[in-house]
Design a protein around this motif. Structure first.
Motif, PDB file in Angstrom:
ATOM      1  N   ARG A   1      19.957  81.650  55.276  1.00 26.41           N
ATOM      2  CA  ARG A   1      20.969  81.878  56.314  1.00 26.41           C
ATOM      3  C   ARG A   1      22.223  82.772  55.486  1.00 26.41           C
ATOM      4  O   ARG A   1      22.914  83.534  56.212  1.00 26.41           O
ATOM      5  CB  ARG A   1      21.626  80.630  56.976  1.00 26.41           C
ATOM      6  CG  ARG A   1      20.729  80.058  58.137  1.00 26.41           C
ATOM      7  CD  ARG A   1      21.371  78.740  58.673  1.00 26.41           C
ATOM      8  NE  ARG A   1      20.430  78.315  59.687  1.00 26.41           N
ATOM      9  CZ  ARG A   1      20.857  77.297  60.402  1.00 26.41           C
ATOM     10  NH1 ARG A   1      21.990  76.824  60.379  1.00 26.41           N
ATOM     11  NH2 ARG A   1      19.891  76.691  61.487  1.00 26.41           N
ATOM     12  N   THR A   2      22.399  82.249  54.430  1.00 28.23           N
ATOM     13  CA  THR A   2      23.744  82.960  53.827  1.00 28.23           C
ATOM     14  C   THR A   2      23.123  83.805  52.425  1.00 28.23           C
ATOM     15  O   THR A   2      24.115  84.739  52.221  1.00 28.23           O
ATOM     16  CB  THR A   2      24.621  81.678  53.091  1.00 28.23           C
ATOM     17  OG1 THR A   2      23.833  81.237  52.089  1.00 28.23           O
ATOM     18  CG2 THR A   2      24.801  80.722  54.209  1.00 28.23           C
TER      19      THR A   2
ATOM     20  N   VAL B   1      19.833  76.999  53.778  1.00 30.37           N
ATOM     21  CA  VAL B   1      20.904  77.610  53.441  1.00 30.37           C
ATOM     22  C   VAL B   1      20.780  78.734  52.798  1.00 30.37           C
ATOM     23  O   VAL B   1      21.499  79.945  53.174  1.00 30.37           O
ATOM     24  CB  VAL B   1      21.872  76.649  52.535  1.00 30.37           C
ATOM     25  CG1 VAL B   1      23.126  77.353  52.089  1.00 30.37           C
ATOM     26  CG2 VAL B   1      22.212  75.487  53.358  1.00 30.37           C
TER      27      VAL B   1
ATOM     28  N   TRP C   1      26.500  78.969  47.567  1.00 28.12           N
ATOM     29  CA  TRP C   1      26.182  77.988  48.778  1.00 28.12           C
ATOM     30  C   TRP C   1      25.035  77.147  48.730  1.00 28.12           C
ATOM     31  O   TRP C   1      25.268  76.068  48.868  1.00 28.12           O
ATOM     32  CB  TRP C   1      26.485  78.731  50.137  1.00 28.12           C
ATOM     33  CG  TRP C   1      27.721  79.245  50.487  1.00 28.12           C
ATOM     34  CD1 TRP C   1      28.420  80.522  50.473  1.00 28.12           C
ATOM     35  CD2 TRP C   1      29.084  78.470  50.771  1.00 28.12           C
ATOM     36  NE1 TRP C   1      29.719  80.384  50.877  1.00 28.12           N
ATOM     37  CE2 TRP C   1      29.736  79.358  50.987  1.00 28.12           C
ATOM     38  CE3 TRP C   1      28.996  77.059  50.929  1.00 28.12           C
ATOM     39  CZ2 TRP C   1      31.267  78.643  51.495  1.00 28.12           C
ATOM     40  CZ3 TRP C   1      30.352  76.408  51.184  1.00 28.12           C
ATOM     41  CH2 TRP C   1      31.470  77.427  51.404  1.00 28.12           C
ATOM     42  N   THR C   2      24.070  77.860  48.110  1.00 29.96           N
ATOM     43  CA  THR C   2      22.675  77.201  48.023  1.00 29.96           C
ATOM     44  C   THR C   2      23.057  75.956  47.140  1.00 29.96           C
ATOM     45  O   THR C   2      22.497  74.801  47.240  1.00 29.96           O
ATOM     46  CB  THR C   2      21.652  77.821  47.659  1.00 29.96           C
ATOM     47  OG1 THR C   2      21.734  78.980  48.499  1.00 29.96           O
ATOM     48  CG2 THR C   2      20.238  77.261  47.660  1.00 29.96           C
TER      49      THR C   2
ATOM     50  N   SER D   1      23.317  83.343  49.616  1.00 30.62           N
ATOM     51  CA  SER D   1      24.273  83.146  48.589  1.00 30.62           C
ATOM     52  C   SER D   1      23.777  82.088  47.502  1.00 30.62           C
ATOM     53  O   SER D   1      23.543  80.812  48.134  1.00 30.62           O
ATOM     54  CB  SER D   1      25.661  82.710  49.044  1.00 30.62           C
ATOM     55  OG  SER D   1      26.476  82.027  48.259  1.00 30.62           O
TER      56      SER D   1
END
Length: 398
Positions: free
Chosen positions: A44-45, A41, A50-51, A47
């Protein structure tokens, strides 16, 4: 310790060896999924929020499952509850491992799989005193050491396994561990009848919560355990912090392994103290668990951060004594409900802490700052809890 209630004595009990082996399998396997999702995650992000939120998704389902399902440990035979929970998780993880399954669906299935954890843990925790008798606290210590060592092995080796097997392979390996655990429990434990019949979910909810609420000692022990919502924040922010200090994915495993390594050492060291003294020191040990995280205000490098987390982990071993004292004070016929309430609240609190830490890191632009703030808040609340615990500790010892 090597006496009648020491570590060697608990391994002399065949059923304990079965419970221990099953715990090793499922703990190591679980970390493969968490490491894979955390790194994936963040890559990909980019962030922290988000992680951390993805990591929290492995904890937050306990808020629902703990309320509705942990009473199963008192309603049905505890071996049956554990076996069914393991089989459910094995099947779901096998589906997640199918190549081409979209990442959102994988995350959703992981959440569903986590719903089986609270009833499993409640049944396991309620069964352990029946298996060990007066050896219970030593067995609890062994279980915690095993859990933390499993986290250590899973976190350190998780990145390598994911790189070797890929995400699907790591998830399948996790499913296999649950299947093996189910087989061990089914054929290695003797069947015991259900200790009680609880007719409805709302009754189970009220029973576990009411039992804890009526006894100030139980309330304080639960509160001391739930302070982990602050000290778990570094786990959810391991990937963003590692990126901050330039360590990349290689540093994530070291950061995640530091706390479990410290906790293993702390669990062993605390066994040298008399049980009554361990109980009285619970509050101070909780303070010492949160305080090292304040050191993140100094913007430590990877080595310094690992050291701070290891020190925090040493003192966090107080959770063993807190858990053993809690179980000793709860009647057997309500043990599953009480443990389910306490553990579900703990896991949910950790999930909230991790998610909150991720949001704070995004707002401040620094994972280190978010961890330090969590340490400050945890230290303040632990000091308050220490004062309150000092008033009830003598009654908990006697």
């Amino acid at each position: 310790m090597v006496g009648g209630t020491g570590f060697r004595a608990v391994f002399a009990v065949p059923e304990f060896r079965v419970l221990w082996s099953a715990a090793v399998l499922s703990t190591v396997g679980d970390q493969l999924a968490r490491v894979a999702l955390s790194v994936l995650v963040f890559q990909r992000t980019g962030s922290a929020a988000w992680t951390a939120l993805t990591y929290a998704l492995t904890m937050l389902p306990a808020l629902v499952s703990g309320v509705l399902l942990t009473g199963l440990a008192d309603r049905y035979p505890r071996r049956t509850v554990m076996v069914v929970a393991d089989v459910v998780r094995a099947v779901l993880l096998a589906v997640m491992a199918i190549p081409g399954v979209p990442l959102p669906l994988v995350a959703a299935l992981l959440v569903v799989a986590q719903l089986a954890e609270p009833p499993f843990a409640a049944a396991q925790g309620a069964l352990l005193p029946s298996v060990l008798g007066d050896r219970y606290e030593a067995g609890q210590s062994v279980h915690l050491i095993t859990h933390q060592a499993g986290l250590l092995l899973g976190f350190v080796g998780g990145g390598l396994v994911v790189a070797w097997l890929g995400t699907s392979g790591a998830l399948l390996a996790d499913g296999v561990t649950f299947a093996l655990s189910a087989l061990l429990l089914r054929f290695g434990l003797r069947q015991r009848p259900a200790p009680a019949f609880v007719p409805a979910a709302h009754v189970r909810i009220r029973a576990g919560a009411a039992l804890v609420w009526r006894d100030r000692r139980l309330r304080m022990l639960v509160g001391l355990g739930w302070l982990a919502m602050f000290t778990v924040v570094p786990e959810g922010l391991a990937a963003p912090f590692s990126a901050e200090v330039g360590a990349g994915a290689a540093g994530v495993g070291l950061l995640l392994a530091a706390d479990p390594a410290g906790m293993v050492l702390g669990t062993v060291l605390l066994r040298f103290l008399p049980a009554s003294l361990r109980v009285r020191l619970l509050g101070l040990l909780a303070v010492a668990t949160a305080l090292p995280l304040v050191g993140y205000l100094l913007a430590p490098n990877l080595v310094g951060a690992v050291a701070l987390l290891a020190v925090s982990g040493v003192f966090s071993a107080y959770q063993v004594t807190a858990g053993a004292t809690f179980v000793r004070l709860v009647p057997d016929e309500q043990r599953g409900q009480a443990l389910g309430f306490a553990r579900s609240g703990l896991v949910a609190a950790q999930g909230i802490g991790v998610a909150g830490g991720g949001l704070l890191a995004t707002m401040t632009g620094s994972a280190a700052t978010a961890i330090a703030v969590a340490g400050i808040a945890g230290t303040i609340l632990a000091l308050t809890a220490t004062t309150a615990w000092s008033r009830v500790a003598p009654a908990a010892v006697n």
